[in-house]
Write a protein that holds these residues in place. Structure first.
Motif, short mmCIF file in Angstrom:
data_model
loop_
_atom_site.label_atom_id
_atom_site.label_comp_id
_atom_site.label_asym_id
_atom_site.label_seq_id
_atom_site.Cartn_x
_atom_site.Cartn_y
_atom_site.Cartn_z
N SER A 77 0.86 -1.18 0.00
CA SER A 77 0.00 0.00 0.00
C SER A 77 0.90 1.23 0.00
CB SER A 77 -0.92 0.01 1.23
OG SER A 77 -0.16 0.05 2.42
N ARG A 78 0.30 2.41 -0.07
CA ARG A 78 1.07 3.64 -0.17
C ARG A 78 1.81 3.94 1.14
NH1 ARG A 78 -2.83 7.64 -1.41
NH2 ARG A 78 -2.73 6.80 -3.53
N GLU A 130 7.34 7.49 7.70
CA GLU A 130 7.71 6.12 8.06
C GLU A 130 8.86 5.57 7.21
OE1 GLU A 130 4.71 3.09 7.21
OE2 GLU A 130 3.89 4.33 5.59
N LEU A 131 9.34 6.36 6.23
CA LEU A 131 10.32 5.84 5.28
C LEU A 131 11.77 5.96 5.73
CD1 LEU A 131 8.76 6.84 1.86
CD2 LEU A 131 9.17 4.54 2.73
N GLY A 132 12.05 6.80 6.72
CA GLY A 132 13.43 6.94 7.17
C GLY A 132 14.06 5.61 7.54
#
Length: 289
Positions: A261-262, A267-269
């Motif tokens: 999902s997107r 949260e990507l660090g």
């Protein structure tokens, strides 16, 4: 019979350095050679060393019409074309923040456009021969660089052009295979006018023993790739210097993660740092380690 007996070969930038070595090596292998170089004197000297199996061409390969005339010179003089060696190039080394528009444009014009223009006109010739029912054993050897594969500080223009040549080689191999043409590339390292600054510490040839920086070390692989024997090798990049030949791999997929999902930016660090933690690309030439 010699490896390239009676094959018709175009070598661009053949007046000096690696191109000169290529032209002489192909001639020694029995080929007929179009010696292309903007400098009339050096080109004529190389052609005189080869003899009647060579013709001089001084067209600018960085122009569409000039590239077409180089191919026409091969066909009109020798009756056809078998091998295209895209070798001609220049450097205008600058850091990104100092590079002028003209310095960027000229490097891209000579390297990237020059490679494409000749590939286009040679490819069109081979397609026409193939469609007319003729037998094609076409070979293209492009010239990329370690700078194009890994990047080089102070050479953003040159690195970008050489990286483009690497990608173009893959596309050319895929598109021209149907006509009986292979397209490969080399990333050479040798002593030339263009590499004086890069290889300053190794410019002098040794008094005895093997000269690992001699331009002539590059040509044997190019001659073999230009032979009819090499029809099963295409779409490949070879680093070559001294007595070393290495198959270089381009961009390949490495570590990945799929959430299904997107993602949200915050949260990507942790995700990105985990992906790159154990992935170690080859350092850019000249970069601080």
């Amino acid at each position: 019979m010699s490896l390239c007996e009676d094959r018709v070969v175009i070598v661009t930038g053949a007046g000096r350095g690696i191109g000169r070595a290529h032209a002489l090596a192909f001639a020694a292998a029995g080929a007929r050679v179009v010696v292309n170089d903007l400098s009339v004197g050096p080109a004529a000297e190389v052609a005189s060393l080869i003899g009647p199996r060579a013709v001089v061409n001084t067209d600018d390969i960085g122009t569409w019409a000039g590239a077409a005339r180089v191919v026409d010179a091969a066909v009109s003089t020798f009756g056809g074309l078998d091998v295209l060696v895209n070798n001609a190039g220049i450097v205008r080394d600058r850091m990104i923040v100092s590079c002028g528009e003209d310095e960027f444009d000229e490097v891209v014009r000579v390297h990237l456009k020059g490679h494409f223009a000749l590939l286009r006109h040679a490819g069109a010739h081979w397609r026409a021969v193939h469609k007319a029912g003729g037998r094609v054993s076409g070979r293209v050897i492009n010239t990329s660089s370690g700078a194009g594969l890994f990047g080089s500080v102070g050479q953003a223009n040159y690195s970008a052009a050489k990286a483009g040549i690497a990608a173009m080689t893959l596309v050319g191999a895929a598109e021209l295979a149907r006509y009986g043409v292979t397209v490969n590339a080399i990333a050479p390292a040798a002593r030339t006018r263009m590499t004086e600054a890069t290889f300053a510490s190794t410019m002098a040839a040794p008094e005895d023993g093997f000269d690992a920086m001699a331009p002539e070390n590059i040509s044997p692989l190019v001659v073999w790739l230009g032979s009819a024997e090499a029809g099963d090798v295409t779409g490949r990049m070879f680093e070559v210097d001294g007595g070393r030949i290495c198959v270089a791999h381009g961009w390949q997929r490495g570590p990945e993660v799929d959430k299904g999902s997107r993602w949200s930016p915050d949260e990507l660090g942790e995700v990105v740092r985990k992906l790159v933690a154990d992935d170690h690309p080859v350092p850019v030439y000249g970069a601080a380690q």
